[in-house]
Design an enzyme around this catalytic site. Structure first.
Site, short mmCIF file in Angstrom:
data_model
loop_
_atom_site.label_atom_id
_atom_site.label_comp_id
_atom_site.label_asym_id
_atom_site.label_seq_id
_atom_site.Cartn_x
_atom_site.Cartn_y
_atom_site.Cartn_z
N ASP A 58 0.94 -0.96 -0.08
CA ASP A 58 0.03 -0.08 0.01
C ASP A 58 0.91 1.19 -0.04
OD1 ASP A 58 -2.07 1.89 -0.03
OD2 ASP A 58 -3.20 0.83 1.58
C1 BGC Z 1 -5.09 3.41 0.06
C2 BGC Z 1 -5.08 2.32 -1.03
C3 BGC Z 1 -5.09 2.98 -2.37
C4 BGC Z 1 -3.80 3.84 -2.16
C5 BGC Z 1 -3.41 4.58 -3.65
C6 BGC Z 1 -3.88 4.39 -0.02
O1 BGC Z 1 -3.83 5.39 1.00
O2 BGC Z 1 -5.04 2.74 1.31
O3 BGC Z 1 -6.16 1.84 -1.03
O4 BGC Z 1 -5.28 2.33 -3.48
O5 BGC Z 1 -3.69 4.92 -1.31
O6 BGC Z 1 -4.29 5.58 -3.82
#
Ligand code: BGC
Length: 758
Positions: free
Chosen positions: A229
């Site tokens: 993530d």
């Molecule tokens: C979120 C993810 C997301 C990623 C990219 C993170 O803060 O937890 O779900 O895909 O950002 O935007």
């Protein structure tokens, strides 16, 4: 696949961290293209324009115009695998048209508490439902040569301290509740990538958790790329060794130097680095299949699909005296600031720039008789008290036959990044609903929110539609449900509790300081309400229709590897409708302790008035397995099982019981902690167990073959029950030395030989 040998060591240390927020590193000399990723689960959120990169990953900045689909809670309420596949298809088309290679979804974490800030984005409280729906979504998406990134692996069930909270979860609960949905989707739909979660799990960050990544790779055989993530990596070397392939977003200024140093110091070998790179090359190979000249996207046509999907997401929670649907000529007051400021999607990384957003108010204005309808504000979005607005609403409620209140949670109440503090609607909305219900018996409440809310006025209103966050089609589907053009067919994928203190994780959410203990174990969602006999406000699986359905003739036939189920569903009302029938199984074998019943199948049928159909489904025996913490594996044990055909977790209609052949769990090695009961329970060691009982009986001067029992009056069954949990190590002292250590060791050796004969 590109040749690993063509990559220089510098290429290798650059490629395991992204290039920037959305791209991976490309190495043209080695035929490795750069992969473009984009959020999100409910529509494409592309933040990269022709000039390169713009935007952030938290939804603060804009993105390319796209189709906004219903969010996770709403999608799951369809209980319709085909619509989830269509959702993936809609997003896949747009992604391919924009040369996006990987879409960051679906988001499939279990809804542990209704307070979870991202519950709007997640599907359900039940792993079977999650796994089925996620599989369909991924298949629909990946048909376009666009990869899915199933997220967030795993146990990201809260937003509070999401980047460092340490989740303490027991092994069985982790597998049966929190990993089972991932397992189904990952092993059947094979998403191109898996995104690790921010949080820690039993002490290790998910991005470098050997436990989680070994389950993924070794137990489930996952071959795709594991990405972090955004900013979830704590220790890149530990992550690479544990099985992470790409750190996101790119950290080119820092990570390559760390990797270089680790290689020099020998804390990371080149072979380990190569192992991390191979899945990236596989990912690139798949992405190369995407057509170079994409089919241009027609957002107007996509909007039609968005409507079709959203037409099954609303859940009719209550409809007394058939107050709904409303005739277009009826006299109606439509009340609520949310009519002007609709909440149709969630906040954070899944926020979409909807090109064809439709609005409820203009549609209602053109649909209903202008002379007989009226629009009022009722409350302020920021919850500022306003007696005047309530007085106007009450006055209108007195003169109109029906009142429709549009209520829900404004954006600032729920989003990625924080959890809710309570389950309540803004206080002025609750006041308004109570005030209009006091003067009108036909109040209908339409809710737009991503997760359960409390309803202090539930008994005072005539109807409630939980419309969740239905995406850009909000302005079409809600009026169509009100008028009956759409017959609602959604069912809840989560329990609505009566109050926060009824919820399973109430005492352990969101934990304290850095830790959260999943003390409720397996008892998440309806599993808990069932076991504790706590009546919910609205049960998991509940959802009404403008028609009614009858269930008949449930038959369950076991085969060698599954239960074959047939049943009849009939539309007994006057309009066409769709019904999701649910099959729960109650394991009556008492071999392992488990929740009273668990969802194991479901089917959605469409029926004309009076029509009936036969539902035919199967439940593979593997779905009936439990996770055995001694064997560290899923074990199917058979025995008596009750299949329950139900309209919801509390509306149980038909039952059929089958007695499946008992499958003995593979015997575990016997040691001094093994109990007599464990020896007796297994065919291979039963004889030794009896030998021990006889030895003990002899030591106590009893005749083990007689029913007479002991001199103190205990009968044989009681004596056996008392000895059941006695560990072998206690035999010496229990028999006051009559059984010595040598005899005990001989029994253990003999038992182990029976299990694995030489
Ligand atoms: C979120 C993810 C997301 C990623 C990219 C993170 O803060 O937890 O779900 O895909 O950002 O935007």
């Amino acid at each position: 696949m590109a040749d690993l040998k063509k990559l220089t060591i510098d290429d290798k240390i650059r490629i395991i961290t992204g290039l920037d927020t959305w791209h991976t590193v490309g190495v043209p000399a080695a035929d490795v293209k750069s992969i473009l990723m984009s959020d999100g689960p409910h529509g494409l959120r592309l933040q990269v324009n022709e000039d390169g990169q713009t935007g952030d990953n938290l939804g603060f900045n804009g993105s390319a115009p796209a189709t906004a689909l219903p969010t996770g809670s709403a999608l799951a309420s369809t209980w319709n695998r085909e619509l989830l596949s269509k959702t993936g298809d809609v997003i896949g088309r747009e992604a391919a048209a924009h040369h996006v290679n990987v879409v960051l979804g679906p988001a499939v974490n279990i809804k542990r508490s209704p307070l979870g800030g991202r519950n709007f984005e997640y599907y359900a409280e039940d792993p079977y439902l999650v796994g089925e729906l996620a599989t369909a979504y991924i298949n629909g998406l990946q048909a376009h040569h666009v990869g899915a990134s199933i997220k967030h692996f795993a146990l990201n069930n809260q937003e509070t301290r999401r980047m460092n909270v340490n989740v303490h979860v027991d092994e069985r609960t982790m597998h049966e509740i929190y990993l089972a949905g991932f397992k189904k989707a990952i092993t059947t739909a094979k998403p191109w990538t898996v995104m690790t979660a921010y949080n820690r799990v039993n002490g290790e960050y998910a991005s470098n958790s050997h436990v989680l990544l070994d389950i993924l790779h070794k137990d489930w055989g996952y071959q795709g790329a594991v990405i972090s993530d955004w900013t979830a990596v704590d220790d890149i070397i530990a992550s690479l060794k544990a099985g992470l392939n790409i750190e996101m977003p790119g950290n080119q200024a820092v990570t390559p130097a760390i990797v270089k140093r680790a290689l020099a110091e020998g804390t990371l070998t080149e072979a380990q680095l190569d192992a991390a790179i191979v899945p990236i090359l596989r990912l690139v190979e798949k992405a190369e299949l995407q057509p170079k000249t994409p089919v241009p996207i027609d957002l107007a046509q996509q909007a039609q699909a968005a409507y079709e999907i959203a037409s099954e997401t609303s859940v009719l929670l209550k409809n007394e005296d058939a107050v709904l649907p409303i005739d277009k000529d009826e006299s109606v007051a439509f009340i609520g600031a949310m009519l002007d400021q609709p909440r149709f999607q969630g906040g954070g990384s899944s926020h979409i720039n909807a090109k064809y957003l439709t609005l409820i108010k203009p549609t209602l204005a053109t649909t209903f008789n202008e002379a007989k309808s009226q629009f009022l504000t009722g409350y302020h979005m920021d919850d500022t008290p306003d007696e005047q607005l309530i007085a106007e609403a009450v006055a209108a409620a007195k003169v109109h036959r029906k009142v429709v209140v549009f209520a829900g949670l404004p954006d600032k109440y729920e989003s990625e990044g924080f959890d809710r503090k309570d389950l309540d609607l803004p206080s002025q909305q609750n006041r308004l609903i109570s005030a209009v219900s006091a003067v009108n018996d036909h109040v209908i409440v339409v809710l737009n929110n991503g997760a359960p809310v409390t309803m202090p006025w539930v008994d005072d209103v005539a109807a409630i539609i939980e419309a969740y966050l239905p995406g850009q089609a909000i302005g079409q589907v809600i009026p169509d449900i009100l008028t009956g053009k759409i017959n609602p067919s959604g069912k809840l994928a989560e329990t609505f509790p009566q109050k926060l203190s009824d919820t399973p994780s109430y005492l352990n959410f969101p934990g304290s300081i850095n830790d959260v203990y999943y003390g409720e174990g397996l008892y998440v969602g309806y599993r808990y309400y069932d076991a504790k006999a706590i009546p919910p406000l609205f049960a998991f699986g509940h959802g009404l229709s403008y028609t009614t359905f009858a269930y008949h003739d449930l038959t369950v036939t076991p085969t060698n590897d599954c239960l074959q189920i047939t049943a009849t569903v009939q539309n007994t009302g006057h309009v066409a409708g769709k019904e999701s029938v649910q099959f729960y199984v109650s394991d009556d074998s008492n071999q392992v302790s488990c929740p009273p019943k668990e969802l194991k199948q479901f089917a959605k049928v469409a029926l004309q008035p009076g029509e009936q159909t036969t539902v035919q489904v199967e439940i593979p025996f593997t779905e009936l397995a439990h996770y055995d913490i001694d064997a560290h594996a899923w074990q199917y044990t058979g025995g008596p099982q009750t299949v329950i055909m139900a309209a919801s977790a509390t509306d149980l209609r038909l039952r059929a019981t089958v007695d499946l052949p008992v499958v003995a769990a593979p015997a575990l090695p016997v040691n001094i902690h093994t109990t007599i009961g464990q020896l007796l329970a297994n065919e291979a060691t039963k004889a030794i167990g009896m030998q021990i009982i006889n030895g003990l009986a002899k030591a106590f001067g009893m005749d083990p073959t007689s029913d007479e029992g002991s001199s103190a009056g205990f009968d044989q069954a009681t004596v056996l029950a008392m000895l059941n949990d006695l560990p072998i190590r206690a035999l010496a002292s229990f028999s006051a030395g009559a059984i010595n250590e040598h005899t005990i060791q001989a029994w253990i050796d003999q038992a182990n030989q029976q299990i694995t004969p030489k």
